[in-house]
Design a protein around this motif. Structure first.
Motif, PDB file in Angstrom:
ATOM      1  N   LEU A  21      -2.358  28.853  51.055  1.00 43.48           N
ATOM      2  CA  LEU A  21      -2.288  27.176  51.004  1.00 43.48           C
ATOM      3  C   LEU A  21      -0.967  27.842  51.012  1.00 43.48           C
ATOM      4  CD1 LEU A  21      -5.001  26.447  48.489  1.00 43.48           C
ATOM      5  CD2 LEU A  21      -4.604  25.690  50.809  1.00 43.48           C
ATOM      6  N   PRO A  22       0.073  26.554  51.304  1.00 47.23           N
ATOM      7  CA  PRO A  22       1.751  26.844  51.701  1.00 47.23           C
ATOM      8  C   PRO A  22       2.512  26.034  50.791  1.00 47.23           C
ATOM      9  CG  PRO A  22       0.837  25.529  53.942  1.00 47.23           C
ATOM     10  CD  PRO A  22      -0.279  26.444  52.837  1.00 47.23           C
ATOM     11  N   ASP A  23       1.722  25.527  50.004  1.00 46.40           N
ATOM     12  CA  ASP A  23       2.058  24.816  48.329  1.00 46.40           C
ATOM     13  C   ASP A  23       2.330  25.810  47.683  1.00 46.40           C
ATOM     14  OD1 ASP A  23       2.910  22.305  49.691  1.00 46.40           O
ATOM     15  OD2 ASP A  23       0.596  21.525  48.497  1.00 46.40           O
ATOM     16  N   ARG A  24       1.382  26.889  47.665  1.00 45.56           N
ATOM     17  CA  ARG A  24       1.051  27.817  46.404  1.00 45.56           C
ATOM     18  C   ARG A  24       1.986  29.298  46.683  1.00 45.56           C
ATOM     19  NH1 ARG A  24       0.657  29.548  41.941  1.00 45.56           N
ATOM     20  NH2 ARG A  24       0.143  31.839  41.377  1.00 45.56           N
ATOM     21  N   VAL A  25       2.585  29.417  47.798  1.00 45.32           N
ATOM     22  CA  VAL A  25       3.244  30.576  48.384  1.00 45.32           C
ATOM     23  C   VAL A  25       4.510  29.884  48.326  1.00 45.32           C
ATOM     24  CG1 VAL A  25       4.183  31.336  50.532  1.00 45.32           C
ATOM     25  CG2 VAL A  25       2.127  31.104  50.543  1.00 45.32           C
ATOM     26  N   ALA A  50      -7.702  46.667  53.357  1.00 47.02           N
ATOM     27  CA  ALA A  50      -7.876  45.360  53.614  1.00 47.02           C
ATOM     28  C   ALA A  50      -7.921  44.565  52.010  1.00 47.02           C
ATOM     29  CB  ALA A  50      -9.288  45.186  53.175  1.00 47.02           C
ATOM     30  N   LEU A  51      -6.965  43.564  52.024  1.00 51.76           N
ATOM     31  CA  LEU A  51      -6.265  42.848  51.518  1.00 51.76           C
ATOM     32  C   LEU A  51      -7.528  41.966  50.303  1.00 51.76           C
ATOM     33  CD1 LEU A  51      -3.670  41.986  49.493  1.00 51.76           C
ATOM     34  CD2 LEU A  51      -3.236  40.329  51.021  1.00 51.76           C
ATOM     35  N   LEU A  52      -7.853  42.484  49.139  1.00 51.18           N
ATOM     36  CA  LEU A  52      -8.089  41.711  47.932  1.00 51.18           C
ATOM     37  C   LEU A  52      -7.774  40.916  47.609  1.00 51.18           C
ATOM     38  CD1 LEU A  52      -9.875  45.287  47.748  1.00 51.18           C
ATOM     39  CD2 LEU A  52     -11.013  43.638  49.359  1.00 51.18           C
ATOM     40  N   ASP A  53      -6.792  40.879  46.622  1.00 50.43           N
ATOM     41  CA  ASP A  53      -6.631  40.117  45.963  1.00 50.43           C
ATOM     42  C   ASP A  53      -4.826  39.675  45.855  1.00 50.43           C
ATOM     43  OD1 ASP A  53      -6.545  37.744  43.805  1.00 50.43           O
ATOM     44  OD2 ASP A  53      -5.482  39.593  42.572  1.00 50.43           O
ATOM     45  N   GLY A  54      -4.187  39.154  46.681  1.00 46.92           N
ATOM     46  CA  GLY A  54      -2.673  38.985  46.050  1.00 46.92           C
ATOM     47  C   GLY A  54      -2.727  38.084  48.078  1.00 46.92           C
ATOM     48  N   HIS A  55      -3.149  36.895  48.410  1.00 49.99           N
ATOM     49  CA  HIS A  55      -2.709  36.269  50.143  1.00 49.99           C
ATOM     50  C   HIS A  55      -1.463  35.782  49.843  1.00 49.99           C
ATOM     51  CE1 HIS A  55      -6.581  37.953  50.721  1.00 49.99           C
ATOM     52  NE2 HIS A  55      -6.177  37.700  51.932  1.00 49.99           N
ATOM     53  N   HIS A  56      -1.756  34.879  48.817  1.00 50.69           N
ATOM     54  CA  HIS A  56      -0.286  34.276  48.349  1.00 50.69           C
ATOM     55  C   HIS A  56       0.856  35.210  47.861  1.00 50.69           C
ATOM     56  CE1 HIS A  56      -3.067  31.093  47.729  1.00 50.69           C
ATOM     57  NE2 HIS A  56      -2.647  30.588  48.551  1.00 50.69           N
ATOM     58  N   ARG A  57       0.923  35.870  47.120  1.00 52.30           N
ATOM     59  CA  ARG A  57       1.915  37.265  46.881  1.00 52.30           C
ATOM     60  C   ARG A  57       2.248  37.648  48.329  1.00 52.30           C
ATOM     61  NH1 ARG A  57      -1.036  40.114  43.104  1.00 52.30           N
ATOM     62  NH2 ARG A  57      -2.549  38.894  43.257  1.00 52.30           N
ATOM     63  N   HIS A 107      -9.293  30.105  52.016  1.00 48.81           N
ATOM     64  CA  HIS A 107      -8.428  30.505  50.932  1.00 48.81           C
ATOM     65  C   HIS A 107      -9.569  30.314  50.434  1.00 48.81           C
ATOM     66  CE1 HIS A 107      -8.572  25.951  50.545  1.00 48.81           C
ATOM     67  NE2 HIS A 107      -8.399  26.538  48.717  1.00 48.81           N
ATOM     68  N   LYS A 108      -9.388  30.899  49.341  1.00 46.57           N
ATOM     69  CA  LYS A 108     -10.360  31.184  48.101  1.00 46.57           C
ATOM     70  C   LYS A 108     -11.438  31.071  48.646  1.00 46.57           C
ATOM     71  CE  LYS A 108      -7.081  31.651  44.533  1.00 46.57           C
ATOM     72  NZ  LYS A 108      -6.958  32.524  43.497  1.00 46.57           N
ATOM     73  N   THR A 109     -12.059  32.420  49.353  1.00 44.09           N
ATOM     74  CA  THR A 109     -13.128  32.295  49.195  1.00 44.09           C
ATOM     75  C   THR A 109     -14.327  33.584  48.493  1.00 44.09           C
ATOM     76  OG1 THR A 109     -13.320  31.642  51.567  1.00 44.09           O
ATOM     77  CG2 THR A 109     -15.098  32.686  51.656  1.00 44.09           C
ATOM     78  N   THR A 110     -13.020  34.789  48.809  1.00 40.63           N
ATOM     79  CA  THR A 110     -13.686  35.840  47.991  1.00 40.63           C
ATOM     80  C   THR A 110     -12.908  35.683  46.705  1.00 40.63           C
ATOM     81  OG1 THR A 110     -11.447  37.047  49.193  1.00 40.63           O
ATOM     82  CG2 THR A 110     -14.011  37.514  50.003  1.00 40.63           C
ATOM     83  N   ARG A 111     -13.532  36.608  46.076  1.00 40.25           N
ATOM     84  CA  ARG A 111     -13.518  36.565  44.079  1.00 40.25           C
ATOM     85  C   ARG A 111     -13.850  38.253  43.918  1.00 40.25           C
ATOM     86  NH1 ARG A 111     -14.911  33.599  38.916  1.00 40.25           N
ATOM     87  NH2 ARG A 111     -13.313  34.151  37.680  1.00 40.25           N
ATOM     88  N   HIS A 112     -12.676  39.140  43.827  1.00 46.01           N
ATOM     89  CA  HIS A 112     -12.983  40.362  43.196  1.00 46.01           C
ATOM     90  C   HIS A 112     -12.452  40.507  41.778  1.00 46.01           C
ATOM     91  CE1 HIS A 112     -12.384  40.646  47.719  1.00 46.01           C
ATOM     92  NE2 HIS A 112     -13.358  41.512  48.350  1.00 46.01           N
TER      93      HIS A 112
END
Length: 151
Positions: A21-25, A50-57, A107-112
């Motif tokens: 989400l661009p606003d979150r970035v 594979a990126l598990l957590d931290g897409h916005h970072r 966005h926000k599909t997987t939760r690890h």
């Protein structure tokens, strides 16, 4: 900064699995700049990156022009996978496949859920931050949003 499950990697070596989400970035960019530090490593599956957590970072790292980002590696067997969404039931294999193919989940599909690891805080200057300013539109949104692999 050497640890068997920690590294500083170029952002292009990490394979996203979800859209952002661009606003979150924009919020994450402001937070990192304000702290002048990276306070939470990106979580990556060890064998596929594979990126598990931290897409916005990761997207924030691109906007900030970082040469490296802090990464903690995980063996997928030690990570619990669920979903934030009722309409998705991702599997580990599907997450890896999406990372390799570039076919991203919404966005926000997987939760690890990760095993505990030591805290890592790294000064922004240590990550090769270039003085790059994001292009913003009214409302503080990123004009050219990051949507996938940095490569």
């Amino acid at each position: 900064m050497s640890h068997p499950d920690f590294a500083l990697l170029p952002p292009c070596d990490i394979r996203p699995t979800e859209e952002i989400l661009p606003d979150r970035v924009a919020e994450v960019v402001a937070m990192i700049r304000g702290r002048r530090a990276w306070t939470r490593p990106i979580a990556v599956e060890a064998s596929s990156r594979a990126l598990l957590d931290g897409h916005h970072r990761l997207a924030a790292a691109a906007i900030l022009g970082l040469e490296r980002v802090p990464v903690q590696f995980f063996d997928y067997d030690e990570v619990e996978l669920t979903s934030w969404r009722v309409d998705f039931a991702p599997t580990r294999r599907e997450v890896i496949d999406r990372a390799l193919s570039g076919r991203l989940y919404p966005h926000k599909t997987t939760r690890h859920h990760f095993p505990a690891r030591p805290a890592v805080v790294i000064a922004l200057d240590a990550l090769g931050a270039a003085p790059v300013l994001p292009a913003l539109v009214p409302g503080g949104r990123v004009a050219a949003p990051f949507h996938g692999a940095l490569a």
